[in-house]
Design a protein around this motif. Structure first.
Motif, PDB file in Angstrom:
ATOM      1  N   SER A 263      35.575  45.468  44.160  1.00  0.00           N
ATOM      2  CA  SER A 263      36.842  45.198  44.970  1.00  0.00           C
ATOM      3  C   SER A 263      37.000  43.670  44.766  1.00  0.00           C
ATOM      4  O   SER A 263      38.224  43.002  45.109  1.00  0.00           O
ATOM      5  CB  SER A 263      37.114  45.416  46.365  1.00  0.00           C
ATOM      6  OG  SER A 263      35.986  44.975  46.871  1.00  0.00           O
ATOM      7  N   GLY A 264      36.036  43.010  44.512  1.00  0.00           N
ATOM      8  CA  GLY A 264      36.193  41.575  44.170  1.00  0.00           C
ATOM      9  C   GLY A 264      36.888  41.103  43.070  1.00  0.00           C
ATOM     10  O   GLY A 264      37.760  40.001  42.971  1.00  0.00           O
ATOM     11  N   GLY A 265      36.969  42.122  42.094  1.00  0.00           N
ATOM     12  CA  GLY A 265      37.797  41.854  40.629  1.00  0.00           C
ATOM     13  C   GLY A 265      37.347  40.687  40.121  1.00  0.00           C
ATOM     14  O   GLY A 265      36.368  40.062  40.034  1.00  0.00           O
ATOM     15  N   LEU A 266      38.392  40.024  39.440  1.00  0.00           N
ATOM     16  CA  LEU A 266      38.240  38.935  38.406  1.00  0.00           C
ATOM     17  C   LEU A 266      38.012  37.590  39.197  1.00  0.00           C
ATOM     18  O   LEU A 266      36.737  36.848  38.936  1.00  0.00           O
ATOM     19  CB  LEU A 266      39.132  38.771  37.469  1.00  0.00           C
ATOM     20  CG  LEU A 266      39.134  37.873  36.319  1.00  0.00           C
ATOM     21  CD1 LEU A 266      38.092  38.513  35.382  1.00  0.00           C
ATOM     22  CD2 LEU A 266      40.303  37.769  35.476  1.00  0.00           C
ATOM     23  N   GLY A 301      34.544  36.921  43.147  1.00  0.00           N
ATOM     24  CA  GLY A 301      34.973  37.813  42.126  1.00  0.00           C
ATOM     25  C   GLY A 301      33.912  37.729  40.784  1.00  0.00           C
ATOM     26  O   GLY A 301      32.793  37.081  40.983  1.00  0.00           O
ATOM     27  N   PHE A 302      34.306  38.095  39.673  1.00  0.00           N
ATOM     28  CA  PHE A 302      33.383  38.060  38.551  1.00  0.00           C
ATOM     29  C   PHE A 302      33.037  36.703  37.967  1.00  0.00           C
ATOM     30  O   PHE A 302      32.067  36.592  37.736  1.00  0.00           O
ATOM     31  CB  PHE A 302      34.164  39.095  37.247  1.00  0.00           C
ATOM     32  CG  PHE A 302      33.578  39.056  36.156  1.00  0.00           C
ATOM     33  CD1 PHE A 302      32.380  39.548  35.983  1.00  0.00           C
ATOM     34  CD2 PHE A 302      34.024  38.293  35.059  1.00  0.00           C
ATOM     35  CE1 PHE A 302      31.664  39.610  34.819  1.00  0.00           C
ATOM     36  CE2 PHE A 302      33.050  38.532  33.814  1.00  0.00           C
ATOM     37  CZ  PHE A 302      32.106  39.093  33.687  1.00  0.00           C
TER      38      PHE A 302
END
Lengths: 394, 658
Positions: A263-266, A301-302
């Motif tokens: 859910s952190g995503g990018l 994120g990512f």
């Protein structure tokens, strides 16, 4: 000329690595703060971690003060001290969550298995730094294995399967670089591989009576990792329901870690904005240590994950570079051993956050909260720097 | 670069190590990309599912208005006290720690707490803390403090923890003041306002409006897994039920972020509730009030109904049924006494007698019988025949209340001579009468309310040779039919539609109760319901005029049975009826008065029916008179009427004035 060369080899440390390490420590403090303060505003775990860093840096500097070939003579002593400490754990250890891994020393609890990793590393490097010809002797190889096996068994008994298993990649890499004939290594790896496969097949598929006795939690972790249904096929509905619930409970950490990371995503939710952690879905007991990477990945994120991986890459590759620059086989083996040790930790820890690896109690070097882990990581770095500093001190 | 330098190393072994490390790190990056970028949506969804609760927030229910915009049903603010459990968590924890560290408690448990012990203890502690607060808050406000039921609390805790726990509802202004003064000190306690249905005129038109009840949320509902619902109000009867969806509006949604234990953490509004549409009725609140008061004039437990129609368009100006009940009491738990009262088997207060009660029409039906034989051209209305005061049919003697004498149509009508109407009815034959009745759509639901809230009554079909009970149709049955007894039962609304058709020259209307759905916020009419003509009688105007003149005579001339409905200046035309019905103990009377006015330009039809009345002329006609008086007042502008509010269609009552 002479003067400058002396000055050179005593002052030069590997700055790239140190820069990467400082950044990692900065990240460590920031996210331990984020992970712990969300639940407890008065938490000062990040301050403690900072103190561990300082103590660790002190230890690393201490390690650097004496050339490695001077103290490596005491490798055997260090090794046996570690073994004694492991036995002490067995006798007087502090039990937490069903595992005896700590020894209480006044106000400070320490985890001998962390130090044992370093002990084995030094011992093996020292032992295998003998002339290459001697390494062809199978007895040397067997003795090296025995040196690994002793702490392995002791740590396994704590139980701490993860830390025990880490000894093998470290040992194998040292043996490989030292020049132990490959056929020995292959035989060993092959043998262990077959054994592991048999073990897994047994645990995952064999009927309960035929299964090798493993610690319950280890069995569950493996079942979770391989996505096996806990529910017995021929069980009563209640038994199946109970097993399902158990499965949910047992896979909870992994599932929540995955949700955090995913859910952190990018770009992430922002520092201290991670809900998985602040709402308590990511269990509070592990968020700041074993699962600190999930917190970083959720909040940054990512991009954040990549930065962490890159920083480790810098540390690991400067480590390999240092191994290449080492002035003797001992230094080379020490450096390679440290690289293998750090890499194993990074790979297993991050891997378990994204379910590439089963859950084990392996900390993420420098980022996970914990005195023993931080201290050992920084001592390992000290060893690397030592090898680098004294690379040309003839 | 650092990495490539190591990969290009001369040193073969270190090169392998570098390749291995790089490979491992790339696997990690690949895995991270997969989880954080590629499969991101999936995990975000998982996060939502576990951390967000969707809460449905009921919208404000639409109002119900009379033809002049007077409120028949509205919403009133209701003060409630809610308890937010998430604010109590630190108290739960303190209390728990306090108990756990208590030596005697530990000793009881043998020094060690199992997992089950701990969870039981924390549940006990929660209940203790919450019930204490409930007790404290309620003791300040109520004479008798509330005791929180352990089961109710644990259900709330397990099923809707994200929602506040309702503690007190329906606070009076005094109680609100008391709370403001002292109650706010308790943690987690908040005073809040909720809209709630209110019927300002209490029982007025309850049979039309119906009532609402709190929705019962079934746990088996599929949606329940995904959302918490704040119970809405559901229309259970009358217009509230018929137009439930429109009145209810669109619920809003809030999303509540909850933590791993399910406590509310943060709230976010996704969509605001949209209020329901207002319902504009044809009803006139004053006429309705008069009609209900008229029915009650012979006692609160009078069983009867009154219907007032606008004969020109079929609008229902009033529809009253007695006895009545107060719909407000349904909202928050009705007492057993009240429930028993509104379910009284004899009084049946819930029954809308105007549409759901079917009765023998008695002499009121002579309107149809008369029209049938006039249309069959069998009679000269001026010709007199002798009536002996009874009718002898074979061995059966049918009583006639009209004294012996000579009767023409008008006199026979106004004295309600059974002899005259049976004589000519038999000559015309049952089929003519039945066929005429069918033109009025007797025995069919009129469509005034929903099919569930109306009954068809009974009226034979053309060509029918058998009775309801299967026996043959005989002359005696025809004789009964002629005087509105036996093989027929009609609802008051059917009689009203029938009377209106006589008055308006033959148009059988579908009675209209609802004129439009209004959007109050947007000031627009969402839907209009035009009036509908169901049938045209297609009878000759001359014959209609004969009947109408006879009806006028019934009220206006000396000796007419409907004398008591006389209103000066209104020219009321009517027909009384007193049907004899067999009941458990002997005979009972259903009394009627069917009427319209004014004679020269009919605008209103008023039908009154009373069960167990003494006679149509004696019981019902005076009630009709009261209604006409009110209508007269409204027309002359002396009745109180608010005109500043929206009137959807030009009211016939106002039109006259302009």
């Amino acid at each position: 000329m002479f003067n400058t060369s002396i000055k050179e080899h005593h002052s030069r440390v590997e700055w790239q690595m140190i820069a990467a390490l400082l950044l990692l420590m900065l990240i460590g403090v920031a996210f331990i703060y984020s992970a712990s303060s969300a639940n407890d505003a008065k938490s000062h775990l990040h301050i403690r971690q900072l103190i561990f860093y300082i103590v660790g840096i002190g230890a690393a500097v201490g390690v650097c003060l004496v050339p490695y070939h001077s103290w490596s003579r005491f490798a055997t002593v260090i090794y046996w001290l570690c073994i004694v400490a492991l036995i002490m754990v067995f006798l007087f250890g502090v039990e937490r969550l069903g595992a005896k891994r700590w020894i209480k020393l006044g106000f400070f609890q320490f985890q001998p298995s962390e130090f044992a990793k370093l002990g084995v590393l030094c011992m093996l490097a020292n032992y295998l730094s003998r002339p290459v010809d001697e390494l062809r002797n199978p007895a040397i190889f067997m003795k090296s294995l025995a040196l690994i096996a002793l702490p392995f068994v002791l740590i396994l008994k704590e139980p701490d399967l993860g830390s025990a298993l880490v000894l093998f990649p470290v040992g194998l890499v040292i043996m490989f670089v030292a020049g132990v004939p490959l056929r020995y290594l292959w035989k060993f790896v092959g043998g262990v591989g077959i054994l592991v496969v048999l073990l897994l097949v047994d645990i995952l598929f064999a009927p309960p009576k035929w299964q090798i006795k493993l610690e319950e939690y280890q069995r569950y972790r493996l079942l979770v990792y391989f996505g096996k249904d806990f529910a017995p096929k021929d069980g009563t509905p209640e038994a199946r329901e109970r097993a399902r619930k158990l499965q949910r409970d047992k896979s909870y950490n992994v599932q929540q870690a995955l949700i955090s990371v995913g859910s952190g995503g990018l770009t992430g939710k922002g520092w201290r904005q991670g809900t998985q952690n602040s709402l308590g879905y990511l269990p509070r007991a592990v968020a700041h240590n074993d699962f600190i990477f999930s917190v970083i990945a959720e909040e940054k994120g990512f991009m954040g994950s990549v930065i962490v991986v890159i920083l480790y890459t810098v540390v690991l590759f400067t480590g390999i570079k240092i191994a290449g620059h080492a002035r003797d086989r001992l230094g080379r083996l020490l450096a390679v051993g440290v690289v293998a040790l750090l890499f194993s930790h990074v790979f297993i820890n991050i891997g378990m956050n994204i379910r590439l690896m089963p859950v084990t109690g392996i900390p993420l070097p420098l980022l996970s909260y914990g005195g023993s882990s931080v201290l050992c990581s920084l001592i390992a770095i000290g060893i690397l720097q030592n090898v680098y500093i004294y690379r040309r001190s003839y | 670069m650092l990495v490539f330098d190591q990969l290009r190393k001369e040193d073969r072994k270190l090169r392998w190590i570098a390749v291995g490390v790089l490979f491992g790190l790339l696997i990690l990056l690949g895995g991270l990309w997969q989880v954080q970028v590629f499969a991101r949506k999936e995990y975000e969804q998982d996060l939502k599912v576990q951390a967000f609760r969707k809460v449905r927030v009921p919208s404000a229910r639409g109002k119900i208005l009379d033809r002049n915009g007077e409120l028949l049903a509205e919403n009133q603010p209701r003060f409630v006290v809610n308890l937010y459990l998430e604010d109590l968590r630190s108290i739960f924890r303190q209390q728990y720690n306090h108990t756990v560290t208590n030596a005697t408690f530990l000793a009881e448990k043998g020094g060690k707490l199992t997992r089950a012990d701990r969870s039981r203890l924390s549940a006990d502690v929660r209940y203790q803390v919450v019930s204490n607060i409930v007790w404290q808050v309620s003791s300040m406000i109520l004479p008798q403090p509330l005791v929180l039921q352990a089961r109710a609390f644990s259900r709330h805790y397990n099923e809707s923890l994200a929602l506040p726990l309702p503690v007190l509802a329906n606070l009076t202004p005094e109680q609100v003041a008391l709370f403001m003064e002292r109650g706010g000190e308790n943690p987690g306690v908040q005073l809040e306002v909720q809209p709630v249905r209110h019927y300002p005129n209490e029982s007025l038109a309850v049979h039309l409006l119906g009532y609402v009840q709190r929705e019962i949320i079934h746990e088996t509902d599929e949606e329940i897994a995904f959302e918490d619902k704040i119970p809405d109000l559901v229309g259970k009867a009358g217009l509230e039920a018929m137009f439930d969806a429109e009145l209810r509006g669109t619920p809003g949604y809030r999303s509540i972020l909850v933590n791993n234990l399910g406590y509310r953490h943060k709230e976010e509004i996704w969509s605001d509730p949209e209020p329901g549409l207002n319902l504009a009725l044809t009803l006139d609140i004053n006429v309705q009030k008069t009609a209900e008061a008229a029915l009650r004039s012979t006692g609160a437990n009078t069983r009867g109904a009154a219907v007032v129609l606008d004969v020109r368009n079929g609008d229902i100006l009033a529809m009253a049924s007695s006895p009545t009940f107060d719909p407000n009491q349904f909202l928050y738990g009705i007492s057993h006494e009240a429930w028993a009262e509104i379910n009284d088997p004899k009084l049946k207060p819930q029954l809308n007698r105007a549409t759901h009660g079917a009765y023998a029409p008695g002499s009121v039906f002579k309107i149809v019988t008369g029209l049938a034989f006039l249309e069959a051209d069998l009679v000269d209305p001026m010709q007199e025949i002798f009536a002996p005061g009874y009718y002898q049919l074979g061995r059966r003697r049918i009583d006639d209340l009209a004294p012996p004498g000579n009767y023409n149509f008008k006199n026979a009508f106004k004295k309600s001579s059974n002899f005259y109407f049976i004589e000519y009815g038999l000559r015309a034959g049952p089929q003519k009468i039945i066929e005429m009745g069918n033109r009025f759509h007797l025995g069919e639901k009129t469509g005034a309310l929903s099919p569930r809230q109306e009954q068809a009554g009974y009226f034979p079909a053309v060509g029918q040779k058998y009775k309801k009970d299967g026996s043959r149709w005989l002359d005696g049955d025809t004789a009964n039919l002629c005087i509105g007894q036996g093989e027929l039962t009609l609802t008051p609304i059917q009689v009203a539609v029938m009377t209106a058709a006589i008055a308006n020259g033959g148009k059988v209307f579908k009675p209209r109760l609802v004129t439009a759905l209004l959007d109050e916020g947007q000031q627009t009419t969402v839907k209009k319901f035009p009036s509908e003509v169901v049938n045209d009688l297609q009878v000759s105007k001359a014959n209609l005029d004969i009947v109408r003149a006879a009806m006028l005579a019934d009220v206006e001339e000396k000796g007419g049975t409907g004398e008591k409905a006389y209103v000066p200046g209104m020219n009321v035309c009517g027909k009384t009826g007193t049907a004899q019905v067999r009941v458990a103990k002997g005979m009972d009377h259903i009394t009627w008065f069917a009427s319209f006015a004014p004679f020269e330009a009919p605008r209103y039809a008023v039908v009154v029916m009373i069960e167990s009345g003494s006679s149509g002329g004696g019981t019902c006609a005076p009630m009709a008179r009261e209604i006409y008086k009110t209508l007269q007042k409204i027309e002359s502008g002396t009745a109180p009427l608010k005109r500043d509010q929206i009137a959807v269609l030009p009211s016939p009552l106002q039109r006259r004035e302009n």
